[in-house]
Design an enzyme around this catalytic site. Structure first.
Site, short mmCIF file in Angstrom:
data_model
loop_
_atom_site.label_atom_id
_atom_site.label_comp_id
_atom_site.label_asym_id
_atom_site.label_seq_id
_atom_site.Cartn_x
_atom_site.Cartn_y
_atom_site.Cartn_z
N ASN A 72 -6.04 129.16 26.27
CA ASN A 72 -5.29 129.00 27.59
C ASN A 72 -3.96 128.58 27.49
OD1 ASN A 72 -7.81 130.03 28.87
ND2 ASN A 72 -8.25 127.68 29.37
N ASN A 172 -4.47 135.85 26.00
CA ASN A 172 -6.04 135.28 25.64
C ASN A 172 -6.46 135.24 26.88
OD1 ASN A 172 -7.84 133.43 24.68
ND2 ASN A 172 -7.07 132.25 26.41
N GLU A 173 -7.62 135.70 27.34
CA GLU A 173 -8.41 135.62 28.54
C GLU A 173 -7.75 135.94 29.62
OE1 GLU A 173 -10.63 132.08 28.54
OE2 GLU A 173 -11.67 132.44 26.81
N TYR A 244 -19.37 130.86 25.23
CA TYR A 244 -19.83 129.45 24.76
C TYR A 244 -21.01 129.47 25.65
CZ TYR A 244 -14.82 128.41 23.72
OH TYR A 244 -13.57 128.41 23.23
N GLU A 292 -13.62 133.29 19.86
CA GLU A 292 -13.92 132.08 20.35
C GLU A 292 -15.22 131.91 20.65
OE1 GLU A 292 -11.79 130.07 23.65
OE2 GLU A 292 -9.84 130.89 23.27
O1 AHR Z 1 -11.30 126.50 23.68
C1 AHR Z 1 -11.03 126.32 24.89
C2 AHR Z 1 -10.60 127.12 25.87
O2 AHR Z 1 -11.83 128.12 26.09
C3 AHR Z 1 -9.51 128.15 25.50
O3 AHR Z 1 -8.26 127.79 25.55
C4 AHR Z 1 -9.58 129.36 26.30
O4 AHR Z 1 -9.50 130.60 25.79
C5 AHR Z 1 -11.45 129.35 26.86
O5 AHR Z 1 -11.68 129.76 27.74
#
Ligand code: AHR
Length: 504
Positions: A72, A172-173, A244, A292
């Protein structure tokens, strides 16, 4: 409990495992860098401020690739703030994590640290709030040999040799509404295509990574990915996805099953890539950069929960420092096994993150370093997971959980090393009982059990602390034995196992 069986055949090859699968991620977030890998004045820090005690635990991970700086963090990243004399670098508000960024640690410091750590680099550029030209300048600064404004500036900063950074994430994202610069798949795909084309004109040796979905739960998954790919497919090399897993409801049996969702995420993403490839009649092959992943219990916290007043606009506050326990070891182990199952399409994987934030390596400011139990699963994965991934045919007793039916207690993967040694990675998801395992080897002869490593604990919530750093750690007391091509072993309740077979 009823035994689980596995058949391993030398010819059931999934793929050679790309070395870039053993990567990590370093973001200027909380105490990942500041007070993590970098803490000038710390008794164990070198002249550059790099903590030697932290290197002692990062080096054994043998990381081939390290992603930097975000995350982020990149959505408002100004890379040039972080180069040149430190005293002239600007302090900025950093709006992804509501911190103050001093820019003391920047690109060149990361290159120096990575060399010391023995790892390669994957850089992320900020496309959506800085644009194509800025990404090309960042690349020119890092990789162009000499004789231009940006390359000569790098030389003036004390780096006569180009950094030679090969892997570049095109932001990113950006599917996430939490990003400054958030946009649609189509708009992003067009921007990423132009950035990739422009950057490859500056340095044609680079590989670029398109930012796909930040998790499979996004309402725009997988249409965002498909739309972005349709605009850029032939110009980019990898599609980035993130995942995650969390145990927010404290339902451990369900949590342990969540790597099954990761497995499905891989399958769906591969289908999405291949759909676009077919639609475009392309001969080019895009693969996955899983850049990630980890367990993260605070993943769904709001900004208000994450940034109470005492952590707002601070320099390097403690952020995203979940306590990881034995149950995280087994869930992470499930993710690692799932990665090994898909290495025919996953060429890059970065555990997120390396130190303190969402990490299994912890430091105290000015004090010590210790590792949390899942550290060992990753250490074993990196140490014994190099070679060829073999398909394991698994038949296991099963259970149902809140979100999953037919969850096998056993999950396993096998890796055949270049020297003929075999490593079998296995988890037992059963919280109360050990699992008898019978593993039939086909096409392998002349093997002995070298070691049966186990990470287990009395309680699922057991962990390590600075005061008690060795409460959960691996031991080699597993009972694996081999007889006539059949390996038998007992996998303790809630355990991570590595059965190492040596070719005699
Ligand atoms: O790793 C923490 C955050 O998780 C990262 O900055 C982002 O890419 C994801 O949402």
């Amino acid at each position: 409990m009823k035994k689980a069986t596995v058949i391993l055949d030398k010819d059931f090859v999934i793929s050679k495992i790309d070395d870039k699968v053993f990567g990590s991620f370093v973001e200027p977030l909380g105490r990942c860098i500041y007070h993590g890998i970098y803490e000038p004045g710390h008794p164990k820090a070198d002249a550059n401020g790099f903590r030697g005690d932290v290197l002692e635990v990062t080096k054994p991970l043998n990381l081939t690739l390290n992603r930097f700086p975000g995350g982020n963090y990149t959505s408002t990243y100004r890379w040039e703030d972080s180069i040149g004399p430190k005293e002239q670098r600007p302090r900025r508000v950093e709006v992804a994590w509501y911190c103050i960024e001093t820019n003391e640690f920047g690109i060149n410091e990361f290159v120096d640290w990575s060399r010391l750590n023995g790892s390669g680099i994957m850089m992320t550029v900020n496309l959506c709030t800085r644009g194509v030209l800025d990404a090309m300048y960042a690349l020119e600064y890092c990789n162009f040999p000499k004789g231009t404004y940006w390359s000569d500036l790098r030389i003036a900063h004390g780096y006569p040799q180009p950094h030679g950074i090969k892997y570049w994430c095109l932001t990113n994202e950006i599917d996430g509404p939490w990003q400054v610069g958030h946009t649609t798949g189509t708009a992003y795909g067009m921007l990423a295509r132009e950035a990739s084309r422009g950057m490859k004109r500056v340095d044609k040796s680079i590989k670029t990574v398109l930012a796909g979905s930040s998790n499979p739960g996004m309402s725009t998954y997988p249409s965002f990915d498909a739309a972005a790919l349709e605009e850029s497919y032939d110009d980019i090399d990898y599609l980035s996805i993130h995942h995650y897993l969390s145990n927010t409801k404290n339902d451990t049996a369900n949590y342990l099953a969540k790597p099954l969702a990761t497995d499905q995420f891989f399958k769906d993403t591969i289908s999405t890539i291949d759909y676009v490839k077919a639609k475009l009649r392309s001969k080019h092959q895009v693969n996955i950069s899983f850049d990630e992943y980890n367990t993260w219990h605070g993943v769904s916290e709001t900004d208000e929960q994450r940034h109470p007043a005492d952590k707002l606009w601070a320099v390097a506050p403690a952020l995203l420092e979940d306590v990881y326990t034995q149950e995280d070891t087994v869930t992470l182990g499930g993710m690692l096994i799932t990665i090994l199952r898909h290495v025919d399409r996953i060429e890059i994987a970065c555990i997120s993150e390396l130190v303190n934030c969402i990490s299994h390596i912890r430091t105290s400011n000015g004090g010590g370093v210790w590792v949390l139990p899942p550290y060992y699963a990753y250490l074993h994965f990196s140490k014994y997971g190099r070679g060829v991934s073999l398909a394991a045919l698994i038949d296991s007793p099963k259970y149902d959980s809140a979100d999953f039916t037919g969850v096998p207690y056993l999950d396993a993967a096998a890796v055949l090393a270049d020297n003929g040694d075999l490593a079998i990675f296995a988890i037992n998801r059963n919280l109360t009982e050990s699992l008898p395992l019978e593993l039939k080897l086909r096409g392998f002869s002349g093997y002995k059990v070298e070691e049966h490593i186990i990470v287990e604990s009395a309680n699922p919530k057991d962990t390590n602390t600075e005061q008690e750093p060795d409460k959960v750690k691996p031991h080699s007391g597993g009972n694996a034995a081999i007889d006539d091509g059949v390996v038998s072993a007992t996998l303790p309740k809630l355990s991570w196992n590595v059965i190492r077979l040596k070719k005699m």
